[in-house]
Design a protein around this motif. Sequence first.
Motif, PDB file in Angstrom:
ATOM      1  N   UNK A  14      36.596  27.085  -3.025  1.00 55.16           N
ATOM      2  CA  UNK A  14      36.965  27.081  -1.610  1.00 55.16           C
ATOM      3  C   UNK A  14      38.302  27.760  -1.325  1.00 55.16           C
ATOM      4  N   UNK A  15      39.138  27.909  -2.321  1.00 50.62           N
ATOM      5  CA  UNK A  15      40.457  28.520  -2.107  1.00 50.62           C
ATOM      6  C   UNK A  15      40.359  30.015  -1.787  1.00 50.62           C
ATOM      7  N   UNK A  16      39.169  30.583  -1.926  1.00 51.67           N
ATOM      8  CA  UNK A  16      38.990  32.024  -1.702  1.00 51.67           C
ATOM      9  C   UNK A  16      38.408  32.369  -0.336  1.00 51.67           C
ATOM     10  N   UNK A  17      38.038  31.374   0.451  1.00 51.05           N
ATOM     11  CA  UNK A  17      37.406  31.635   1.738  1.00 51.05           C
ATOM     12  C   UNK A  17      38.358  31.276   2.876  1.00 51.05           C
ATOM     13  N   UNK A  18      38.720  32.274   3.649  1.00 52.81           N
ATOM     14  CA  UNK A  18      39.748  32.124   4.681  1.00 52.81           C
ATOM     15  C   UNK A  18      39.464  31.020   5.683  1.00 52.81           C
ATOM     16  N   UNK A  19      38.221  30.704   5.917  1.00 48.14           N
ATOM     17  CA  UNK A  19      37.891  29.669   6.907  1.00 48.14           C
ATOM     18  C   UNK A  19      38.134  28.255   6.370  1.00 48.14           C
ATOM     19  N   UNK A  20      38.292  28.100   5.074  1.00 46.65           N
ATOM     20  CA  UNK A  20      38.449  26.776   4.470  1.00 46.65           C
ATOM     21  C   UNK A  20      39.888  26.291   4.479  1.00 46.65           C
ATOM     22  N   UNK A  21      40.036  24.988   4.604  1.00 42.99           N
ATOM     23  CA  UNK A  21      41.383  24.393   4.578  1.00 42.99           C
ATOM     24  C   UNK A  21      42.034  24.570   3.213  1.00 42.99           C
ATOM     25  N   UNK A  22      41.229  24.687   2.139  1.00 44.82           N
ATOM     26  CA  UNK A  22      41.778  24.929   0.802  1.00 44.82           C
ATOM     27  C   UNK A  22      42.465  26.292   0.743  1.00 44.82           C
ATOM     28  N   UNK A  27      50.717  31.001  -2.316  1.00 48.49           N
ATOM     29  CA  UNK A  27      50.570  32.420  -2.025  1.00 48.49           C
ATOM     30  C   UNK A  27      49.110  32.809  -1.989  1.00 48.49           C
ATOM     31  N   UNK A  28      48.861  34.062  -1.787  1.00 51.29           N
ATOM     32  CA  UNK A  28      47.483  34.540  -1.699  1.00 51.29           C
ATOM     33  C   UNK A  28      46.769  34.366  -3.044  1.00 51.29           C
ATOM     34  N   UNK A  29      45.493  33.944  -3.016  1.00 53.24           N
ATOM     35  CA  UNK A  29      44.747  33.746  -4.265  1.00 53.24           C
ATOM     36  C   UNK A  29      44.681  34.984  -5.159  1.00 53.24           C
ATOM     37  N   UNK A  30      44.817  36.166  -4.575  1.00 51.57           N
ATOM     38  CA  UNK A  30      44.817  37.385  -5.397  1.00 51.57           C
ATOM     39  C   UNK A  30      46.113  37.522  -6.193  1.00 51.57           C
ATOM     40  N   UNK A  31      47.163  36.819  -5.751  1.00 50.98           N
ATOM     41  CA  UNK A  31      48.453  36.878  -6.443  1.00 50.98           C
ATOM     42  C   UNK A  31      48.716  35.637  -7.299  1.00 50.98           C
ATOM     43  N   UNK A  32      48.207  34.502  -6.869  1.00 51.13           N
ATOM     44  CA  UNK A  32      48.309  33.250  -7.628  1.00 51.13           C
ATOM     45  C   UNK A  32      46.907  32.664  -7.670  1.00 51.13           C
ATOM     46  N   UNK A  36      43.443  30.721  -9.547  1.00 46.42           N
ATOM     47  CA  UNK A  36      43.137  29.401 -10.102  1.00 46.42           C
ATOM     48  C   UNK A  36      43.601  29.294 -11.552  1.00 46.42           C
ATOM     49  N   UNK A  37      43.455  30.375 -12.305  1.00 50.36           N
ATOM     50  CA  UNK A  37      43.870  30.363 -13.710  1.00 50.36           C
ATOM     51  C   UNK A  37      45.368  30.082 -13.877  1.00 50.36           C
ATOM     52  N   UNK A  38      46.139  30.326 -12.834  1.00 45.54           N
ATOM     53  CA  UNK A  38      47.581  30.058 -12.906  1.00 45.54           C
ATOM     54  C   UNK A  38      47.891  28.561 -12.911  1.00 45.54           C
ATOM     55  N   UNK A  39      46.920  27.724 -12.553  1.00 47.56           N
ATOM     56  CA  UNK A  39      47.099  26.274 -12.611  1.00 47.56           C
ATOM     57  C   UNK A  39      46.942  25.729 -14.035  1.00 47.56           C
ATOM     58  N   UNK A  40      46.237  26.461 -14.884  1.00 49.36           N
ATOM     59  CA  UNK A  40      45.907  25.955 -16.224  1.00 49.36           C
ATOM     60  C   UNK A  40      47.142  25.500 -17.009  1.00 49.36           C
TER      61      UNK A  40
END
Length: 141
Positions: free
Chosen positions: A68-76, A85-90, A92-96
């Motif tokens: 859901x973090x990749x879809x602009x309409x979602x609260x995530x 920041x933008x998911x393209x810059x940060x 999901x793998x950066x959370x690991x």
Amino acid sequence: MKKIIIVIAVVIVIVAGSGLAQKYQPAWESLAEHNEAPEWFQDAKLGIYFHWGVYSVPAFGDEWYPSRMHYEKNREFKHHLEKYGHPSEFGYHDFVPMFKAEHFNPEEWALLFEKAGAKFAGMVAEHHDGFSMWDRNGWLP
């Protein structure tokens, strides 16, 4: 992560002590020979399976955060954009590296499950986010 391995070890000890280790072997052929659930499992009225993983780092929404973090309409997406920041810059793998489980106490969890009346428990080993809750290069570190 070491505590996660402790939980897995506890489950292995329980299974070994129950006699299941002698009946089942870690192979598809062995599993195919068994068509019925063991009696103790059939008699169990409550079991707990839990989902836990990297998605607990942002601790927002639910386990579908990585999608859901990749879809602009979602609260995530909005939350991710504001906090990381933008998911393209940060991504999901950066959370690991942040998923350290430093407050995880398997004994507390086991007692909680027992108090709830659970006869078995287990965590999801790998969720749809693709993060394995074990070392893929070897069983134990």
